[in-house]
Motif scaffolding. Sequence first.
Motif, short mmCIF file in Angstrom:
data_model
loop_
_atom_site.label_atom_id
_atom_site.label_comp_id
_atom_site.label_asym_id
_atom_site.label_seq_id
_atom_site.Cartn_x
_atom_site.Cartn_y
_atom_site.Cartn_z
N MET A 191 -14.29 11.15 7.97
CA MET A 191 -14.96 9.98 8.52
C MET A 191 -15.86 9.40 7.44
O MET A 191 -16.45 10.12 6.65
CB MET A 191 -15.77 10.41 9.75
CG MET A 191 -16.35 9.25 10.53
SD MET A 191 -17.34 9.75 11.98
CE MET A 191 -16.17 10.59 13.00
N GLU A 192 -15.99 8.11 7.42
CA GLU A 192 -16.91 7.45 6.51
C GLU A 192 -18.34 7.60 7.04
O GLU A 192 -18.55 7.71 8.25
CB GLU A 192 -16.56 5.96 6.39
CG GLU A 192 -15.22 5.70 5.76
CD GLU A 192 -15.17 6.10 4.30
OE1 GLU A 192 -16.16 5.90 3.58
OE2 GLU A 192 -14.13 6.65 3.89
N THR A 193 -19.30 7.57 6.14
CA THR A 193 -20.70 7.79 6.52
C THR A 193 -21.14 6.82 7.61
O THR A 193 -21.75 7.23 8.61
CB THR A 193 -21.62 7.64 5.29
OG1 THR A 193 -21.19 8.56 4.30
CG2 THR A 193 -23.06 7.90 5.65
N PHE A 194 -20.86 5.54 7.45
CA PHE A 194 -21.32 4.57 8.45
C PHE A 194 -20.67 4.82 9.80
O PHE A 194 -21.29 4.63 10.84
CB PHE A 194 -21.10 3.14 7.97
CG PHE A 194 -21.87 2.14 8.77
CD1 PHE A 194 -23.26 2.10 8.73
CD2 PHE A 194 -21.22 1.26 9.62
CE1 PHE A 194 -23.98 1.20 9.50
CE2 PHE A 194 -21.93 0.34 10.39
CZ PHE A 194 -23.31 0.32 10.33
N ASP A 195 -19.41 5.27 9.80
CA ASP A 195 -18.76 5.60 11.07
C ASP A 195 -19.46 6.78 11.73
O ASP A 195 -19.63 6.80 12.95
CB ASP A 195 -17.28 5.93 10.86
CG ASP A 195 -16.44 4.69 10.61
OD1 ASP A 195 -16.90 3.58 10.95
OD2 ASP A 195 -15.33 4.83 10.07
N ALA A 196 -19.86 7.77 10.94
CA ALA A 196 -20.58 8.92 11.50
C ALA A 196 -21.91 8.47 12.10
O ALA A 196 -22.31 8.94 13.17
CB ALA A 196 -20.80 9.99 10.43
N ILE A 197 -22.59 7.54 11.44
CA ILE A 197 -23.86 7.02 11.96
C ILE A 197 -23.62 6.29 13.28
O ILE A 197 -24.36 6.46 14.24
CB ILE A 197 -24.55 6.10 10.93
CG1 ILE A 197 -25.03 6.94 9.74
CG2 ILE A 197 -25.69 5.31 11.55
CD1 ILE A 197 -25.46 6.12 8.54
N ARG A 198 -22.56 5.48 13.34
CA ARG A 198 -22.26 4.73 14.56
C ARG A 198 -21.70 5.62 15.66
O ARG A 198 -21.71 5.25 16.83
CB ARG A 198 -21.26 3.61 14.26
CG ARG A 198 -21.84 2.53 13.38
CD ARG A 198 -20.89 1.35 13.14
NE ARG A 198 -19.53 1.77 12.84
CZ ARG A 198 -18.44 1.27 13.44
NH1 ARG A 198 -18.55 0.35 14.34
NH2 ARG A 198 -17.24 1.69 13.10
N THR A 199 -21.24 6.81 15.30
CA THR A 199 -20.65 7.74 16.27
C THR A 199 -21.69 8.60 16.95
O THR A 199 -21.55 8.96 18.11
CB THR A 199 -19.61 8.63 15.55
OG1 THR A 199 -18.56 7.80 15.07
CG2 THR A 199 -19.05 9.69 16.47
N ARG A 200 -22.75 8.95 16.26
CA ARG A 200 -23.75 9.87 16.79
C ARG A 200 -24.38 9.32 18.06
O ARG A 200 -24.80 8.18 18.10
CB ARG A 200 -24.84 10.15 15.76
CG ARG A 200 -25.47 11.52 16.02
CD ARG A 200 -26.92 11.60 15.68
NE ARG A 200 -27.84 10.95 16.57
CZ ARG A 200 -28.12 11.32 17.82
NH1 ARG A 200 -27.50 12.32 18.37
NH2 ARG A 200 -29.01 10.66 18.53
N ARG A 201 -24.38 10.12 19.09
CA ARG A 201 -25.00 9.74 20.36
C ARG A 201 -25.54 11.00 21.03
O ARG A 201 -25.19 12.11 20.68
CB ARG A 201 -24.01 9.04 21.28
CG ARG A 201 -22.84 9.92 21.72
CD ARG A 201 -21.94 9.21 22.73
NE ARG A 201 -20.71 9.92 22.96
CZ ARG A 201 -20.57 10.94 23.83
NH1 ARG A 201 -21.59 11.36 24.54
NH2 ARG A 201 -19.40 11.53 23.97
#
Length: 173
Positions: free
Chosen positions: A1-11
């Motif tokens: 996963m790309e870093t920004f995707d991981a940031i947008r994924t975290r919940r």
Amino acid sequence: METFDAIRTRRKINEYSDRPIEEERLQQILEAGRRSPSSRNSQRWTFIVVRDRDRLKRLSEVWRGAAHIADAPVAIAVVAPHSDDLRENGSVNFDLGQAVSSMMIAAADLGIGSRHASVEDYDLGAEILELPEDQRLTWLFGLGYPGDRPLKPMVDPDRRPFDEVVHQEVWTG
């Protein structure tokens, strides 16, 4: 996963599955915290990995918002020295926030959910974790594979509008 995707994924995870976290993945998450930046590279943190069901249940009582810790497959107890100096504590907490954020993003990158909790009963935390007197349980977070729905990047998160949060040069608004 790309870093920004991981940031947008975290919940925030409300329900954990029964799937255990693989040791290699847990080590990656902890390594992300260990490598986090800190003031003057002081690294004033210790991470205690907690898997024992009884200990997790007891840790869930350190704050009214920590009930989810009892159900997490794993919790990371974030421990740091405590000082009566407010400036020192502020600096330590900033560093700890970076470490916890790094671990939560690393977890999201691996498809593992997380949910943090504050600590109100420091004495109980110290008793449960058998901490030395100069150390304090400051934060907790549970880790586990989501039981309700898989992690995926959120397209429209419940966040304040960008222009309301970000100002250029001076406060506008």
